[in-house]
Design a protein around this motif. Structure first.
Motif, PDB file in Angstrom:
ATOM      1  N   ASN A   1     -10.889 -22.919  -8.745  1.00 15.71           N
ATOM      2  CA  ASN A   1     -12.137 -22.172  -7.132  1.00 15.71           C
ATOM      3  C   ASN A   1     -10.718 -21.392  -6.384  1.00 15.71           C
ATOM      4  O   ASN A   1     -11.177 -20.711  -5.379  1.00 15.71           O
ATOM      5  N   VAL A   2     -10.421 -20.717  -6.621  1.00 12.39           N
ATOM      6  CA  VAL A   2      -9.681 -19.846  -6.400  1.00 12.39           C
ATOM      7  C   VAL A   2     -10.479 -18.634  -6.208  1.00 12.39           C
ATOM      8  O   VAL A   2     -10.435 -17.938  -7.323  1.00 12.39           O
ATOM      9  N   ALA A   3     -10.268 -17.580  -4.404  1.00 17.48           N
ATOM     10  CA  ALA A   3     -11.206 -16.404  -5.050  1.00 17.48           C
ATOM     11  C   ALA A   3      -9.994 -15.590  -5.347  1.00 17.48           C
ATOM     12  O   ALA A   3      -8.861 -15.587  -5.443  1.00 17.48           O
ATOM     13  N   LEU A   4     -10.678 -14.716  -5.734  1.00 16.65           N
ATOM     14  CA  LEU A   4      -9.966 -13.049  -6.175  1.00 16.65           C
ATOM     15  C   LEU A   4     -10.154 -12.405  -5.057  1.00 16.65           C
ATOM     16  O   LEU A   4     -11.654 -11.712  -4.730  1.00 16.65           O
ATOM     17  N   TYR A   5      -9.332 -11.139  -5.218  1.00 14.01           N
ATOM     18  CA  TYR A   5      -9.417 -10.551  -4.098  1.00 14.01           C
ATOM     19  C   TYR A   5      -8.989  -8.840  -4.933  1.00 14.01           C
ATOM     20  O   TYR A   5      -8.096  -9.347  -5.928  1.00 14.01           O
ATOM     21  N   THR A   6      -8.972  -8.142  -4.228  1.00 13.04           N
ATOM     22  CA  THR A   6      -8.913  -6.534  -4.990  1.00 13.04           C
ATOM     23  C   THR A   6      -8.425  -5.153  -3.511  1.00 13.04           C
ATOM     24  O   THR A   6      -9.128  -6.132  -2.354  1.00 13.04           O
ATOM     25  N   GLU A   7      -8.062  -4.791  -3.788  1.00  6.52           N
ATOM     26  CA  GLU A   7      -7.145  -3.758  -2.683  1.00  6.52           C
ATOM     27  C   GLU A   7      -7.418  -2.314  -3.312  1.00  6.52           C
ATOM     28  O   GLU A   7      -6.218  -1.696  -2.882  1.00  6.52           O
ATOM     29  N   LEU A   8      -8.195  -1.914  -3.893  1.00  5.42           N
ATOM     30  CA  LEU A   8      -8.374  -0.451  -4.113  1.00  5.42           C
ATOM     31  C   LEU A   8      -8.464   0.694  -3.541  1.00  5.42           C
ATOM     32  O   LEU A   8      -9.409   0.421  -2.641  1.00  5.42           O
ATOM     33  N   HIS A  31       0.353 -12.175  -4.074  1.00  9.13           N
ATOM     34  CA  HIS A  31      -0.362 -10.662  -4.182  1.00  9.13           C
ATOM     35  C   HIS A  31       0.399  -9.638  -5.253  1.00  9.13           C
ATOM     36  O   HIS A  31       2.159  -9.804  -5.220  1.00  9.13           O
ATOM     37  N   ALA A  32       0.170  -9.084  -5.899  1.00  7.70           N
ATOM     38  CA  ALA A  32       1.112  -7.928  -6.402  1.00  7.70           C
ATOM     39  C   ALA A  32       0.411  -6.694  -6.808  1.00  7.70           C
ATOM     40  O   ALA A  32      -0.500  -7.141  -6.787  1.00  7.70           O
ATOM     41  N   PHE A  33       1.037  -5.858  -7.434  1.00  6.28           N
ATOM     42  CA  PHE A  33       0.993  -3.727  -7.105  1.00  6.28           C
ATOM     43  C   PHE A  33       2.578  -3.846  -7.989  1.00  6.28           C
ATOM     44  O   PHE A  33       3.366  -3.870  -7.741  1.00  6.28           O
ATOM     45  N   LEU A  34       1.704  -4.283  -9.789  1.00  7.41           N
ATOM     46  CA  LEU A  34       2.983  -3.303  -9.925  1.00  7.41           C
ATOM     47  C   LEU A  34       3.162  -1.873 -11.140  1.00  7.41           C
ATOM     48  O   LEU A  34       3.500  -1.429 -11.505  1.00  7.41           O
ATOM     49  N   ALA A  35       2.181  -0.884 -11.303  1.00  8.83           N
ATOM     50  CA  ALA A  35       1.987  -0.338 -11.771  1.00  8.83           C
ATOM     51  C   ALA A  35       0.278   0.469 -10.934  1.00  8.83           C
ATOM     52  O   ALA A  35      -0.443   0.227 -10.045  1.00  8.83           O
ATOM     53  N   SER A  36       0.874   1.900 -11.081  1.00 16.11           N
ATOM     54  CA  SER A  36      -0.183   3.175  -9.539  1.00 16.11           C
ATOM     55  C   SER A  36      -1.674   3.500 -10.917  1.00 16.11           C
ATOM     56  O   SER A  36      -0.627   4.160 -11.962  1.00 16.11           O
ATOM     57  N   ASN A  37      -2.670   3.954 -10.217  1.00 15.28           N
ATOM     58  CA  ASN A  37      -3.533   5.368 -11.335  1.00 15.28           C
ATOM     59  C   ASN A  37      -3.922   4.846 -12.558  1.00 15.28           C
ATOM     60  O   ASN A  37      -3.137   5.573 -13.872  1.00 15.28           O
ATOM     61  N   THR A  38      -3.308   3.254 -13.045  1.00 11.71           N
ATOM     62  CA  THR A  38      -3.469   3.414 -14.707  1.00 11.71           C
ATOM     63  C   THR A  38      -4.743   3.332 -15.061  1.00 11.71           C
ATOM     64  O   THR A  38      -5.725   3.421 -14.847  1.00 11.71           O
ATOM     65  N   LEU A  57      -4.965  -8.629  -6.809  1.00  9.53           N
ATOM     66  CA  LEU A  57      -4.834  -8.294  -8.070  1.00  9.53           C
ATOM     67  C   LEU A  57      -4.076  -7.066  -7.056  1.00  9.53           C
ATOM     68  O   LEU A  57      -3.937  -6.070  -7.864  1.00  9.53           O
ATOM     69  N   SER A  58      -4.803  -6.655  -5.896  1.00  8.59           N
ATOM     70  CA  SER A  58      -3.920  -5.492  -5.214  1.00  8.59           C
ATOM     71  C   SER A  58      -4.924  -4.207  -5.901  1.00  8.59           C
ATOM     72  O   SER A  58      -5.645  -4.082  -6.275  1.00  8.59           O
ATOM     73  N   GLY A  59      -4.221  -2.840  -6.019  1.00 11.03           N
ATOM     74  CA  GLY A  59      -4.838  -1.309  -6.310  1.00 11.03           C
ATOM     75  C   GLY A  59      -3.817  -1.455  -8.044  1.00 11.03           C
ATOM     76  O   GLY A  59      -3.725  -2.089  -8.752  1.00 11.03           O
ATOM     77  N   GLY A  60      -4.770  -0.247  -8.087  1.00 11.57           N
ATOM     78  CA  GLY A  60      -3.145   0.685  -9.791  1.00 11.57           C
ATOM     79  C   GLY A  60      -4.635   0.749 -10.317  1.00 11.57           C
ATOM     80  O   GLY A  60      -4.548   1.779 -11.275  1.00 11.57           O
ATOM     81  N   VAL A  61      -6.529   0.684  -9.843  1.00 10.20           N
ATOM     82  CA  VAL A  61      -6.831   0.430 -11.111  1.00 10.20           C
ATOM     83  C   VAL A  61      -7.322   2.037 -10.892  1.00 10.20           C
ATOM     84  O   VAL A  61      -7.347   2.922  -9.979  1.00 10.20           O
ATOM     85  N   GLY A  62      -7.120   3.203 -12.177  1.00 10.35           N
ATOM     86  CA  GLY A  62      -6.794   4.227 -11.686  1.00 10.35           C
ATOM     87  C   GLY A  62      -8.659   5.580 -11.929  1.00 10.35           C
ATOM     88  O   GLY A  62      -9.241   4.623 -12.294  1.00 10.35           O
ATOM     89  N   ILE A  63      -8.189   6.978 -11.622  1.00 15.35           N
ATOM     90  CA  ILE A  63      -8.874   7.791 -12.338  1.00 15.35           C
ATOM     91  C   ILE A  63      -8.709   8.723 -13.255  1.00 15.35           C
ATOM     92  O   ILE A  63      -7.297   8.972 -12.980  1.00 15.35           O
ATOM     93  N   PRO A  64      -9.382   9.244 -13.909  1.00 12.23           N
ATOM     94  CA  PRO A  64      -9.450  10.443 -15.342  1.00 12.23           C
ATOM     95  C   PRO A  64      -9.166  11.723 -14.083  1.00 12.23           C
ATOM     96  O   PRO A  64     -10.246  12.850 -13.715  1.00 12.23           O
TER      97      PRO A  64
END
Length: 412
Positions: free
Chosen positions: A265-272, A186-193, A226-233
């Motif tokens: 076969n690795v599963a992907l997770y997000t935490e948005l 897991h990693a979280f590297l940037a916020s509200n991108t 992939l954690s969060g960080g996907v932003g909104i306008p």
């Protein structure tokens, strides 16, 4: 131009039942967005979104997301208790915390949650408390700066979270010796991108790291978060992230990096959190006072206890004066609340149509990190939360606090 998901006529109907201020959520928008996200990552059979509970900790919202196939990402004891009450269990729960108290590890283990360790020293703490589970995750901090196209930069090296790479190598080896059989990263590297390139870039970092960890430790890495960080306008005219393009970018990185490493076969997770709920909630408030001194002020019946972000760090939230959407924005106002703090301002020097007393104002994009950051300074009380159902009906999903709530924990 941002448009509310609710009309003035509907708001008048709602405010006849529920006094302002209140947070209003759009069930249709929430469900449709959850489905778009799921479809964008449908190419990965193990994909799951673990909604960041801290963003909007309301059981009705959590039930909606669970119905849409989401898990829950928790970071505290009470968040774990909340999702348990809603019906989440076992691998539906991700527990990602830091400086974690013993009782939180104990409850997470009891619920069968996937524990995402934040620090190397937590390995022995978890071992002594409940033992090491067969499936365990660890959080990575690469240090330094993280940038994309010279437009997005954050400073992981200044963040208090995660293992270094060297600690991960040692930690995975130690955890295997203590009985762990399956690993997550897991990693979280940037916020509200506000770029479609962030998730693919983060994914590439984690995919390369996963391949290296497998080579050096032999660990069975079964999922990558992939954690969060996907932003909104928040501002009109800002880039709107395209989740389909983001999912496709991650897929390309997956096939270029993980598949050749024998990790297809690795599963992907997000935490948005913000991406999932932000645009589908608004703070509804009413203009109740005006002041004419060195500046023009509009006082509303909401304040920073209902939405802390503008007062806390100057965050922008768009404001619509309901019923005046087509009128010229030719008046400059500070829109303020009633706290005895000068930073209690929802907008500064904002150009709006003329605001008259009694007008309803909608403050946009409060669906995440809105109500959840509320507090009781000045003895102010947190507002109700209302859900606008898909059929147009409304449901109170959290009542407003009363003075009795404020005094309930005091002892005289």
């Amino acid at each position: 131009m941002k448009k509310p998901f609710v009309t003035l006529d509907k708001l008048k109907e709602i405010t006849a039942r529920y006094p302002t201020p209140f947070h209003l959520y759009d069930e249709r928008g929430i469900r449709e967005n959850a489905r778009r996200l799921k479809q964008a990552f449908a190419w990965n059979p193990g994909y799951r979104e673990y909604f960041a509970v801290k963003a909007t900790p309301n059981p009705t919202i959590l039930k909606i997301l669970r119905e849409e196939g989401c898990g829950a990402d928790c970071s505290s004891l009470t968040e774990l208790m909340l999702v348990q009450e809603v019906g989440f269990s076992g691998s539906e729960i991700m527990f990602s915390s830091n400086e974690t108290p013993d009782e939180e590890f104990i409850l997470a283990h009891k619920l069968g949650a996937v524990i995402n360790l934040d620090d190397f020293t937590h390995i022995d703490i978890l071992k002594d408390l409940v033992g090491i589970p067969e499936t365990i995750s660890c959080r990575y901090n690469p240090g330094g700066k993280f940038s994309i196209s010279n437009s997005i930069m954050d400073s992981p090296g200044d963040a208090k979270y995660g293992f270094t790479k060297e600690q991960l190598i040692e930690g995975f080896t130690k955890l295997m010796g203590l009985g762990a059989k399956h690993f997550g990263l897991h990693a979280f590297l940037a916020s509200n991108t506000l770029t479609d390139k962030y998730y693919p870039a983060l994914a590439a970092v984690l995919f390369h790291l996963a391949a290296e960890l497998k080579e050096k430790t032999g660990a069975d890495i079964t999922f990558i978060n992939l954690s969060g960080g996907v932003g909104i306008p928040y501002r009109p005219g800002e880039h709107v992230n395209h989740i389909e393009a983001i999912g496709e970018g991650v897929r390309r990185a997956y096939e270029e990096i993980l598949v050749p490493s024998g990790m297809g076969n690795v599963a992907l997770y997000t935490e948005l959190g913000r991406y999932m709920l932000g645009p589908y909630g608004v703070l509804v408030t009413r203009a109740i006072r005006e002041k004419h001194i060195y500046k023009e002020y509009i006082g509303v019946d909401a304040c920073a206890v209902n939405l802390m972000r503008p007062a806390m760090y100057g965050a922008y939230h768009h404001i619509t004066v309901m019923g005046k959407e087509d009128e010229p924005a030719d008046h400059k106002y500070d829109v303020v609340g009633s706290l005895c703090e000068n930073n209690d301002k929802f907008a500064i020097d904002r150009m709006l149509p003329k605001v008259d007393m009694g007008d309803l104002l909608v403050i946009h994009d409060t669906g995440a990190h809105g109500y959840s950051m509320g507090y009781n300074y000045n003895g102010k009380l947190r507002s109700a939360e209302i859900l606008l159902r898909e059929d147009g009906s409304t449901q109170m999903i959290r009542r407003a606090e009363t003075p009795a709530d404020y005094f309930a924990t005091l002892r005289f």
